[in-house]
Design an enzyme around this catalytic site. Sequence first.
Site, PDB file in Angstrom:
ATOM      1  N   ASN A  59       0.975  -1.295  -0.108  1.00  0.00           N
ATOM      2  CA  ASN A  59      -0.087   0.082  -0.158  1.00  0.00           C
ATOM      3  C   ASN A  59       0.858   1.746  -0.083  1.00  0.00           C
ATOM      4  OD1 ASN A  59      -2.424  -1.086  -0.106  1.00  0.00           O
ATOM      5  ND2 ASN A  59      -2.538  -1.581   2.438  1.00  0.00           N
ATOM      6  N   HIS A  82     -19.772   7.042  21.022  1.00  0.00           N
ATOM      7  CA  HIS A  82     -19.506   6.267  19.510  1.00  0.00           C
ATOM      8  C   HIS A  82     -19.892   6.873  18.677  1.00  0.00           C
ATOM      9  CE1 HIS A  82     -17.717   3.435  16.726  1.00  0.00           C
ATOM     10  NE2 HIS A  82     -16.946   3.854  16.539  1.00  0.00           N
ATOM     11  N   HIS A  83     -19.515   7.704  17.889  1.00  0.00           N
ATOM     12  CA  HIS A  83     -19.641   8.371  16.748  1.00  0.00           C
ATOM     13  C   HIS A  83     -18.579   7.876  14.798  1.00  0.00           C
ATOM     14  CE1 HIS A  83     -20.907  12.078  18.620  1.00  0.00           C
ATOM     15  NE2 HIS A  83     -21.790  11.274  18.850  1.00  0.00           N
ATOM     16  N   GLU A  84     -18.912   6.542  14.747  1.00  0.00           N
ATOM     17  CA  GLU A  84     -18.421   6.639  13.332  1.00  0.00           C
ATOM     18  C   GLU A  84     -18.906   7.476  12.042  1.00  0.00           C
ATOM     19  OE1 GLU A  84     -15.108   4.812  12.426  1.00  0.00           O
ATOM     20  OE2 GLU A  84     -15.951   6.611  11.082  1.00  0.00           O
ATOM     21  N   HIS A 116     -10.566   8.872  16.197  1.00  0.00           N
ATOM     22  CA  HIS A 116      -9.904   7.640  15.716  1.00  0.00           C
ATOM     23  C   HIS A 116      -9.652   8.162  13.895  1.00  0.00           C
ATOM     24  CE1 HIS A 116      -9.526   3.994  18.228  1.00  0.00           C
ATOM     25  NE2 HIS A 116      -9.711   5.039  19.237  1.00  0.00           N
ATOM     26  N   GLU A 152      -6.161   7.553  17.599  1.00  0.00           N
ATOM     27  CA  GLU A 152      -5.530   6.411  17.204  1.00  0.00           C
ATOM     28  C   GLU A 152      -4.645   6.604  16.311  1.00  0.00           C
ATOM     29  OE1 GLU A 152      -7.194   4.312  14.079  1.00  0.00           O
ATOM     30  OE2 GLU A 152      -7.441   2.627  15.439  1.00  0.00           O
ATOM     31  N   GLU A 173      -6.072  -3.508  17.011  1.00  0.00           N
ATOM     32  CA  GLU A 173      -6.979  -4.463  16.522  1.00  0.00           C
ATOM     33  C   GLU A 173      -6.168  -4.344  15.507  1.00  0.00           C
ATOM     34  OE1 GLU A 173      -8.968  -0.316  16.249  1.00  0.00           O
ATOM     35  OE2 GLU A 173      -9.412  -0.696  13.671  1.00  0.00           O
TER      36      GLU A 173
HETATM   37  C1  NOJ Z   1     -11.978   1.704  13.854  1.00  0.00           C
HETATM   38  C2  NOJ Z   1     -12.096   2.219  14.457  1.00  0.00           C
HETATM   39  O1  NOJ Z   1     -10.195   2.215  14.815  1.00  0.00           O
HETATM   40  C3  NOJ Z   1     -12.065   0.808  15.665  1.00  0.00           C
HETATM   41  O2  NOJ Z   1     -11.851   1.317  16.767  1.00  0.00           O
HETATM   42  C4  NOJ Z   1     -13.472   1.138  15.215  1.00  0.00           C
HETATM   43  O3  NOJ Z   1     -14.454   0.040  16.193  1.00  0.00           O
HETATM   44  C5  NOJ Z   1     -14.263   0.977  14.209  1.00  0.00           C
HETATM   45  N1  NOJ Z   1     -12.929   2.205  13.075  1.00  0.00           N
HETATM   46  C6  NOJ Z   1     -15.660   1.010  13.674  1.00  0.00           C
HETATM   47  O4  NOJ Z   1     -16.201   2.803  14.142  1.00  0.00           O
HETATM   48 CA    CA Z   2      -8.527   2.692  12.515  1.00  0.00          CA
END
Ligand code: NOJ
Ligand code: CA
Length: 702
Positions: free
Chosen positions: A197, A416-418, A486, A505, A511
Amino acid sequence: MLKKSFFLFGTTAMLVSCAGGGAEQLASPDGNVQLSFELSKDGTPTYSVKFDDEEIIKPSTLGFILKDAAPMTSGFKVEKITRESGDETWAPVWGENDSIRDHYNGMTVQLTQQAGDTLRKLDIQFRVYDDGAAFRYIFPDQETKTFVIADELSQMAMGGDYTAWWIPGDYDTQEYEYTKSKLSEISSYAEKGKIENVSQTGFSPTGVQTSLMLKTPSGKYVNLHEAALVDYPAMHLNLDESNLTFTSWLTPSPDGTKATIDVPFKTPWRVVMLGEKATDILATNIIYNLNEPNALEDTSWIHPTKYMGVWWEMITGKSQWSYTDAENFDLATFDYSKAKPHGKHGANTANVKRYIDFAADNGFDELLIEGWNVGWEDWFGKEKDYVFDFVTPYPDFDIKELNDYAHKKGIKLMMHHETSGSIPNYEKHMDKAYDLMNQYGYDAVKSGYVGSILPKGENHYSQSSVRHYLNAIKKAADKKIMVNAHEAVRPTGLARTYPNLVGNESAMGTEYRNMSAAHETILPFTRLKGGPMDFTPGIFRMDIGSFVPGSNEHKKATVANQLGLYMTMYSPLQMAADLPEHYAEKMDAFQFIKDVPVDWSETRYIDAEPGEFIIVARKDKKSPNWFAGGITNEQARDTELKLDFLQPGKKYMATIYADAPDADYLKNPEAYVITKKEVTSADTLPIHMAQGGGFAISFFEE
Ligand code: NOJ
Ligand code: CA
């Protein structure tokens, strides 16, 4: 070592030198770091840096290329040089130490350049510390009100073919493993495809990211990074291998320019950290010192936080974020009540209560729950604009009941806000999302920016994205919310100014279960120089297949290594990432995670080498107790730990969490021994770290 003499400037005095002729010297308070500034014959600003008489940065030029205007690279005149020095001690809201000294000598060179009829003004501000040097550009108020920067050309010409611990340039992610190589070898890794990558976004094969850790052939430690990244794109460094010279390479905006700035404007600082020993780089506070003081009037609501999460079970595949198997829908019209649940939704009320019980019983502050809100069926890789609303819970997640339940037990839930990279969608919903948090008593949010940034063409590290991350932090501060972002831009010390930024992050965390054991021995030298990382340590069950049918993943670490990370990866926000049932199997080892503080009055880095090992001791901010810990790479190590950091004359009960003699991160990762011993500051403890292992010790004053 003999300290050189130096000119002493009063802390507030500003001395003005005459312009023109010869190099201007600027020495650190102890005289060991020396910066030299000069205009070359054609009026090009040039600087160099020496450390202990060794030229670390050879003469390097400074300037800018502008869009549709003459470059700001040469033809400058020095109008005035002002000098200053500073020596103050400040107290961070949280940190590795309860006070930090900011001691430097500074010099601002005021330049002018005639561009046609326009007289342009550019100041270059230098600061030199005992453990580094830095500069930034200041565009004072002037006739030209807006500058469109096509490129910043800040050189850092390396004094030799240093050893580097580097990750490749990329406008969107720092989630790479580090490569150790000579500077002259960097491009060969990309060419030979040894790095997956590389240049995902078309970046140069000799481009690397900061913070960049380096070691000179003479054994000095050097680190290049930036401080106070505000309103500006993140900087990469692009190497010219023919002369080992780095030039800044800013992350582009969609139109290909790098930044648009309105005067007056200050760029981020470009920083070189310097150390005789590797531990000097771990200990330096230059990055924080170059950031503005705390901007928040009331910080009483900001608290160091130890947390658990309904998270690892999703990351490992035991449960899921989503509630149904539906896909390709419009969130605005999708009817969850008619969709069939797939039955593996982790954030269901009963499961969350189970975690709340365990976290509360064991003294945690918060519990993170991911996958609580609608939209998770249709987010990953979709580049949808409206992907989450951040306020609507799934039908099986009772937001009120769960918050009430947690609060009764003395803990808080973490939001948590993705965003899925859709910054416009998040900005649209952010106020309501934070209001919902206030309504239910959440005071911390983990945000995420997985995927391509929208609007299309933006990058994670471009000027407009950088503005967004800070905007989100400021807005959160207004609502008394702590932020752990993150995939946002890697930190540059802004947590000093906005201490509600308790984590980021911006690197490979737990992870990625298959990292080399060296990874965590490099992060404190690189990623952590900008601020704390939500690394999510504390994995006790290494064989993921033992609880996730079909998985053949193994976490490459020992249990003692996972405990050592709470010491080596400083953060005011620390997770115990594994599942409650896995901790319940090893409550004796879990005791260290329960005991370890996340805020310290004093830190002593005892010994370290990037890529190899780190050993550190820290004193709790709230008690007389000390803690120590360490980690190693894939090599086992034996050492003696002198306890001379303990207070003389006091007795402490030491609990030592160590790798068992037969522990091994690949073959026998869960073997540990715990021993107790009464000790004093006169004692020494033998330490054994297995391959991929570590250790942790608590010292409770008796
Ligand atoms: C990536 C993040 O680093 C992880 O911690 C999270 O669970 C997932 N995205 C989903 O948002
Ligand atoms: Ca990540």
